[in-house]
Enzyme design. Structure first.
Site, mmCIF file in Angstrom:
data_model
loop_
_atom_site.group_PDB
_atom_site.id
_atom_site.type_symbol
_atom_site.label_atom_id
_atom_site.label_comp_id
_atom_site.label_asym_id
_atom_site.label_seq_id
_atom_site.Cartn_x
_atom_site.Cartn_y
_atom_site.Cartn_z
ATOM 1 N N TYR A 146 0.839 -1.210 0.000
ATOM 2 C CA TYR A 146 0.000 0.000 0.000
ATOM 3 C C TYR A 146 0.868 1.252 0.000
ATOM 4 O O TYR A 146 0.652 2.167 -0.799
ATOM 5 C CB TYR A 146 -0.922 -0.033 1.227
ATOM 6 C CG TYR A 146 -1.912 1.109 1.312
ATOM 7 C CD1 TYR A 146 -2.957 1.220 0.397
ATOM 8 C CD2 TYR A 146 -1.816 2.074 2.314
ATOM 9 C CE1 TYR A 146 -3.880 2.256 0.483
ATOM 10 C CE2 TYR A 146 -2.733 3.106 2.410
ATOM 11 C CZ TYR A 146 -3.767 3.201 1.495
ATOM 12 O OH TYR A 146 -4.679 4.235 1.587
ATOM 13 N N LYS A 150 1.158 4.355 -2.623
ATOM 14 C CA LYS A 150 0.780 5.732 -2.257
ATOM 15 C C LYS A 150 1.976 6.683 -2.296
ATOM 16 O O LYS A 150 1.829 7.848 -2.662
ATOM 17 C CB LYS A 150 0.103 5.753 -0.881
ATOM 18 C CG LYS A 150 -1.303 5.148 -0.877
ATOM 19 C CD LYS A 150 -2.310 5.999 -1.668
ATOM 20 C CE LYS A 150 -3.724 5.465 -1.537
ATOM 21 N NZ LYS A 150 -4.726 6.286 -2.257
HETATM 22 N N1 LIG Z 1 -10.375 4.590 4.547
HETATM 23 C C1 LIG Z 1 -9.177 5.025 4.948
HETATM 24 O O1 LIG Z 1 -8.747 4.824 6.117
HETATM 25 C C2 LIG Z 1 -8.318 5.823 3.996
HETATM 26 C C3 LIG Z 1 -7.269 6.603 4.550
HETATM 27 C C4 LIG Z 1 -6.454 7.303 3.684
HETATM 28 C C5 LIG Z 1 -6.657 7.267 2.325
HETATM 29 N N2 LIG Z 1 -7.683 6.514 1.820
HETATM 30 C C6 LIG Z 1 -7.854 6.488 0.362
HETATM 31 O O2 LIG Z 1 -9.136 7.002 0.045
HETATM 32 C C7 LIG Z 1 -9.591 6.425 -1.178
HETATM 33 C C8 LIG Z 1 -10.984 5.868 -0.978
HETATM 34 O O3 LIG Z 1 -10.928 4.894 0.051
HETATM 35 P P1 LIG Z 1 -12.228 4.351 0.811
HETATM 36 O O4 LIG Z 1 -11.845 4.170 2.217
HETATM 37 O O5 LIG Z 1 -13.411 5.188 0.468
HETATM 38 O O6 LIG Z 1 -12.315 2.900 0.150
HETATM 39 P P2 LIG Z 1 -13.598 2.022 -0.258
HETATM 40 O O7 LIG Z 1 -14.730 2.320 0.631
HETATM 41 O O8 LIG Z 1 -13.084 0.635 -0.344
HETATM 42 O O9 LIG Z 1 -13.947 2.573 -1.727
HETATM 43 C C9 LIG Z 1 -13.048 2.355 -2.780
HETATM 44 C C10 LIG Z 1 -13.668 2.911 -4.057
HETATM 45 O O10 LIG Z 1 -12.762 2.685 -5.134
HETATM 46 C C11 LIG Z 1 -13.489 2.024 -6.187
HETATM 47 N N3 LIG Z 1 -12.613 1.123 -6.942
HETATM 48 C C12 LIG Z 1 -11.823 0.146 -6.439
HETATM 49 N N4 LIG Z 1 -11.217 -0.504 -7.455
HETATM 50 C C13 LIG Z 1 -11.639 0.089 -8.606
HETATM 51 C C14 LIG Z 1 -11.382 -0.138 -9.973
HETATM 52 N N5 LIG Z 1 -10.548 -1.112 -10.390
HETATM 53 N N6 LIG Z 1 -11.979 0.652 -10.888
HETATM 54 C C15 LIG Z 1 -12.832 1.624 -10.487
HETATM 55 N N7 LIG Z 1 -13.111 1.902 -9.213
HETATM 56 C C16 LIG Z 1 -12.528 1.132 -8.276
HETATM 57 C C17 LIG Z 1 -14.589 1.260 -5.462
HETATM 58 O O11 LIG Z 1 -15.702 1.043 -6.335
HETATM 59 P P3 LIG Z 1 -16.070 -0.349 -7.036
HETATM 60 O O12 LIG Z 1 -15.675 -1.449 -6.105
HETATM 61 O O13 LIG Z 1 -17.536 -0.200 -7.251
HETATM 62 O O14 LIG Z 1 -15.303 -0.341 -8.308
HETATM 63 C C18 LIG Z 1 -14.989 2.244 -4.389
HETATM 64 O O15 LIG Z 1 -15.888 3.195 -4.888
HETATM 65 C C19 LIG Z 1 -8.550 5.372 -1.562
HETATM 66 O O16 LIG Z 1 -7.648 5.920 -2.509
HETATM 67 C C20 LIG Z 1 -7.829 5.111 -0.242
HETATM 68 O O17 LIG Z 1 -6.518 4.629 -0.433
HETATM 69 C C21 LIG Z 1 -8.527 5.803 2.616
#
Ligand SMILES: NC(=O)c1ccc[n+]([C@@H]2O[C@H](COP(=O)([O-])OP(=O)(O)OC[C@H]3O[C@@H](n4cnc5c(N)ncnc54)[C@H](OP(=O)(O)O)[C@@H]3O)[C@@H](O)[C@H]2O)c1
Length: 240
Positions: A146, A150
């Site tokens: 990861y 990133k």
């Molecule tokens: N949650 C945390 O603690 C956290 C902290 C820091 C940064 N982030 C970052 O924030 C962002 C969103 O994270 P989240 O926590 O909201 O994750 P999440 O709830 O798992 O959502 C991930 C999103 O990405 C989409 N996705 C995944 N693979 C894809 C693909 N191949 N093509 C198109 N869409 C895709 C998923 O949609 P589908 O499955 O429908 O395609 C979903 O809408 C990510 O970049 C993550 O690294 C998260």
């Protein structure tokens, strides 16, 4: 007047979690939002449009860009948010794990940048926001794949920042700490030693507020990096 009245915004990974919150916040401020994911479903009442796209597939990203620009025009705002998460120590991380993290967290953002930024440069305007992570600038145990993806994303962002300086296009990296989304479901942080419990994490709406703040600055203001995290005692110590 709403802050993003009639602006065209593309949000990737908008089917749930942080991306869904960002899409909603932008739409509430008057933006015309295109929500992109592999499983995104149509919503009633429509300030938003939906495009199904697997962002790890170059052809699908190219088709996405063509259909968006043909149907709606050059975006005012792109939020490259889609991502995936993995917690594994080096010994347990396979080459395939690394490749799949790079594919969604780094290569997909590269493809989205290639698909939209040239037209934004020609238009001489727009904002491109990448969603990074605390793991784009700090190492944590079990974050091998990861963090590599990133940190790579931050490298992509910093390079594009220089390539687009003076073009009228603003680029911002938003780096959140742990945020309570379904991304954490497989890892159960509440029962995992040393992790912030879900109740102490950021909410998706907190990250959406940060994105809205960046997107709604006047055109002469450029925020190149915005970092945010929860304020809990252990907040600076663990993952996200
Ligand atoms: N949650 C945390 O603690 C956290 C902290 C820091 C940064 N982030 C970052 O924030 C962002 C969103 O994270 P989240 O926590 O909201 O994750 P999440 O709830 O798992 O959502 C991930 C999103 O990405 C989409 N996705 C995944 N693979 C894809 C693909 N191949 N093509 C198109 N869409 C895709 C998923 O949609 P589908 O499955 O429908 O395609 C979903 O809408 C990510 O970049 C993550 O690294 C998260």
């Amino acid at each position: 007047m709403s802050r993003l009245h009639n602006q065209l915004a593309i949000v990737t990974g908008a089917s749930r979690g942080i991306g869904a919150a960002i899409a909603e916040a932008l739409a509430q401020e008057g933006a015309r939002v295109v929500r992109v994911a592999r499983t995104v479903t149509q919503r009633a009442g429509g300030v938003a449009s939906e495009v199904i796209c697997d962002l790890t597939e170059p052809d699908q990203v190219a088709t996405l860009a063509t259909s968006v620009t043909t149907d709606f025009g050059v975006p005012d705002l792109v939020v490259s948010n889609a991502g995936g998460f993995l917690l594994k120590r080096l010994e347990d991380t396979t080459a395939e794990d690394l490749e799949s993290q790079l594919a969604i967290n780094l290569r997909a953002s590269f493809l989205v940048a290639k698909a939209f930024l040239p037209a934004m440069r020609r238009a001489g305007r727009g904002t491109f926001i990448s969603i990074g992570s605390v793991a784009d600038h700090r190492g944590f145990p079990e974050n091998v794949a990861y963090a590599a993806s990133k940190y790579g994303l931050r490298g992509l962002h910093e390079t594009l920042l220089e390539e687009f300086r003076g073009s009228g296009v603003r680029l911002t990296l938003v780096s959140p700490g742990p945020t309570d989304t379904s991304m954490w479901d497989p890892f159960d942080p509440d029962r995992r030693q040393g992790f912030i419990p879900r109740a102490g994490m950021l909410r998706p709406s907190d990250v959406a507020d940060a994105v809205l703040f960046v997107a709604s600055r006047p055109a002469h203001v450029h925020i190149d990096w915005l970092r945010l995290g929860p304020t809990g005692k252990a907040a600076t110590d663990k993952h996200g």
